[in-house]
Structure formats: structure tokens, C-alpha cells
Write an enzyme that holds these catalytic residues in place. Structure first.
Site, PDB file in Angstrom:
ATOM      1  CE  LYS A 222      -3.839  -2.276   1.571  1.00 16.90           C
ATOM      2  NZ  LYS A 222      -5.533  -2.433   2.549  1.00 16.90           N
ATOM      3  NE  ARG A 256      -8.103  -7.934   0.632  1.00 18.60           N
ATOM      4  CZ  ARG A 256      -7.112  -7.376  -0.248  1.00 18.60           C
ATOM      5  NH1 ARG A 256      -6.215  -6.422  -0.388  1.00 18.60           N
ATOM      6  NH2 ARG A 256      -7.746  -7.711  -1.691  1.00 18.60           N
TER       7      ARG A 256
HETATM    8  C1  7PJ Z   1      -7.986  -4.315   2.021  1.00 17.30           C
HETATM    9  C2  7PJ Z   1      -9.257  -5.194   1.160  1.00 17.30           C
HETATM   10  C3  7PJ Z   1      -7.419  -4.280   3.232  1.00 17.30           C
HETATM   11  C4  7PJ Z   1      -9.375  -5.934   3.575  1.00 17.30           C
HETATM   12  C5  7PJ Z   1      -8.983  -4.779  -0.230  1.00 17.30           C
HETATM   13  C6  7PJ Z   1      -4.933  -3.739  -1.883  1.00 17.30           C
HETATM   14  C7  7PJ Z   1      -6.366  -2.412  -2.007  1.00 17.30           C
HETATM   15  N1  7PJ Z   1      -9.783  -5.922   2.192  1.00 17.30           N
HETATM   16  N2  7PJ Z   1      -9.146  -5.284   0.146  1.00 17.30           N
HETATM   17  N3  7PJ Z   1      -8.600  -5.317   4.093  1.00 17.30           N
HETATM   18  N4  7PJ Z   1      -7.237  -3.651   0.457  1.00 17.30           N
HETATM   19  N5  7PJ Z   1     -10.767  -6.680   4.354  1.00 17.30           N
HETATM   20  O1  7PJ Z   1      -5.758  -5.014  -2.467  1.00 17.30           O
HETATM   21  O2  7PJ Z   1      -4.672  -3.543  -1.069  1.00 17.30           O
HETATM   22  O3  7PJ Z   1      -6.941  -3.559   3.943  1.00 17.30           O
HETATM   23  S1  7PJ Z   1      -8.220  -3.268  -1.645  1.00 17.30           S
END
Ligand code: 7PJ
Length: 277
Positions: A222, A256
Site C-alpha cells: 500500500k 492479506r
Molecule cells: C483491503 C481489502 C484491506 C480488506 C483491499 C489492496 C487494496 N479488504 N481490500 N482489507 N484492501 N478486508 O488490494 O491493497 O486492507 S483493496
């Protein structure tokens, strides 16, 4: 936190921190957008993440990056369904990253084991729909919407506001009939937060973990890491692994990530040190 996470036909033990691998099927995600837009490329990528040891695969057909254009449900489904079909046999629980009840319904019918909703089931009918399934849910905090969230995020106390929001959404899910063992909470790093907000939330992640739900943390590649290291998304692996380790040390149970193998190795070292203590 120990215990288990119930997600569809899977039960995931939470003794060790779990790694969720990101499978974007979008033309515009900030890091891998466009790379796996073709379903067969996305399936191949998912298979590789599974081989690298992903505990969950998170499939998303709508970019939520700042300023991203919305996608209609029909297009989102057209992106993700071939991928869900292609990875159903991998034996890895599949999470679907969506905010739309129409997409959730079809994804659940195709065996999704988790709904990952960056709006924490805000859409009318979303909570009831997920409650009526056996899937897990990831409830994420976001201030504003993807189009506007980075304009000028402000909080009196970011940790308290995020924690109270997640507690309220989790309580709504429980009131709607969901077992606590199906609920995951996520402070939503980068979603309506400055770098300082993200760092405060990471430093004080334990104050979110006290809610008693497994905490998911997503820092992978990020832009805050870009601000800290001065590097573009392609060069943020080391920073991403560092934040995954810090998050787990401060109470996260799921990370994640785009880079499963490197993250699994780092977490294996952390777990070995903790066992030696
Ligand atoms: C997140 C997400 C996060 C959860 C994205 C990327 C941006 N879902 N979806 N948590 N970030 N739960 O792919 O970094 O931090 S989209």
C-alpha cells in the site's frame, strides 16, 4: 487469540496467523491491476498462491483504490465467476471481496467461504444475506467511500473510532444470527486514513484485537509503505513483510498479502521465536 474461524465448509484453526492471498481480477487495482484481468491468468495466479501456502484466497472484481470507478454487479460477476469456478477445486477457502448483495448471493452459491466487505455489510440486505449463509465475513472500517476517502480523513481518536465501529458492526451481525466464530474485523488500512492514522492503528492494533474477533490486517504494497520507504508498489515487498510481522506481533490473526511465500516464511520465523520464549 486461539479458537477457530468457521467459513463455509472449512474450519480454520487460529493458533498460527493465517495468510490470505490477494487475487485481483480488475483492470485498475493499484498493484496487480490488469495483470490477472484475464480469468485464466487469475486462476493460474491463485493456484500459485495456494502452492505457496495461502490459507485463504481473496478474489475481487472491483478495485477499491482511491478514486477508482465503480463497477456494476453484472460486470463484477463476469470478472469473478470464471475465477471462482477455476479455483473451486484447490481446497483453499475462497473469500470474495465485494460490497454488493447481488454479487454476494451468486458468490455464496458458487461456494464462497467468506465475504470480505470493505463497507462492513452496509448495503441494504447484505447482512441478512451473509447471516443466512454459512460463510464467514470480514467487516472492514472505511471513512468515506473509495472515491473520496483520501481527500481529508479526520478522526478525534482513530483507534477508538475504528474499534467502536467494528464492535457495532460485529454486534449487528450477531444480532442478525451470525455465530461469533464467523466474524473477522479489519481496521481498513489506507481506507480513509493518512499515513499517521495507519501507523497509529498498526502500533495500537492490540486495542482492536481486544474485541475478541480475529483481526485481519492488509498493508501489502500500500501507498503508506511508499511514503515510508520512498519506493513504488513493485519494490514494497520488504516493507510489506515487515508490516505483516508487526501486525501479527500486535494481535492480527490474518494478513492479506500479495506475496504469500515470503510472508509465510517471515511468519514461520516469528512463530519459531515465540515457541522458544
Ligand atoms: C483491503 C481489502 C484491506 C480488506 C483491499 C489492496 C487494496 N479488504 N481490500 N482489507 N484492501 N478486508 O488490494 O491493497 O486492507 S483493496
Amino acid at each position: 487469540m486461539t479458537g477457530i474461524l468457521r467459513c463455509g465448509r472449512f474450519e480454520l484453526a487460529l493458533e498460527r496467523a493465517l495468510v490470505m492471498g490477494v487475487v485481483n481480477v480488475t483492470p485498475d487495482s493499484f498493484y496487480d491491476g490488469g495483470r490477472h484481468f484475464d480469468p485464466s491468468a487469475a486462476v493460474a495466479h491463485a493456484r500459485r498462491l495456494a502452492e505457496e501456502g495461502a490459507d485463504l484466497l481473496d478474489v475481487g472484481g472491483e478495485s477499491t483504490r482511491p478514486g477508482a470507478a465503480p463497477v456494476v454487479a453484472e460486470d463484477e460477476l463476469a470478472r469473478i465467476l470464471p475465477v471462482l469456478e477455476g479455483i473451486a477445486g484447490l481446497g483453499v477457502p475462497v473469500s470474495v471481496d465485494t460490497t454488493k448483495p447481488e454479487v454476494m448471493r451468486v458468490a455464496l452459491a458458487h461456494g464462497a467461504a467468506m465475504i470480505n466487505d470493505v463497507t462492513a455489510l452496509a448495503a441494504p440486505g447484505a447482512l441478512e444475506l451473509v447471516a443466512g449463509s454459512d460463510a464467514a465475513v470480514c467487516l472492514m472500517h472505511m471513512q468515506g467511500s473509495p472515491r473520496t476517502m483520501q481527500a481529508e480523513p479526520t478522526y478525534a481518536d482513530v483507534v477508538a473510532e475504528v474499534r467502536d465501529f467494528l464492535a457495532a458492526r460485529a454486534a449487528a451481525c450477531v444480532a442478525g444470527g451470525m455465530a461469533r466464530s464467523r466474524i473477522v474485523v479489519d481496521p481498513g488500512f489506507g481506507f480513509g486514513k493518512t499515513v499517521a492514522h495507519n501507523l497509529t492503528l498498526l502500533a495500537r492494533l492490540g486495542e482492536i484485537a481486544v474485541l475478541g474477533f480475529p483481526v485481519l490486517a492488509g498493508w501489502s504494497r500500500k501507498s503508506s509503505l511508499g511514503r515510508i520507504t520512498g519506493r513504488p508498489a513493485e519494490e514494497r515487498l520488504a516493507g510489506s513483510v515487515a508490516t505483516a510481522l508487526i501486525a501479527v506481533q500486535r494481535g492480527a490473526r490474518i494478513v492479506r498479502v500479495h506475496d504469500v511465500a515470503a510472508t509465510r516464511d517471515a511468519l514461520a520465523v516469528l512463530a519459531a521465536v515465540e515457541r522458544a520464549q
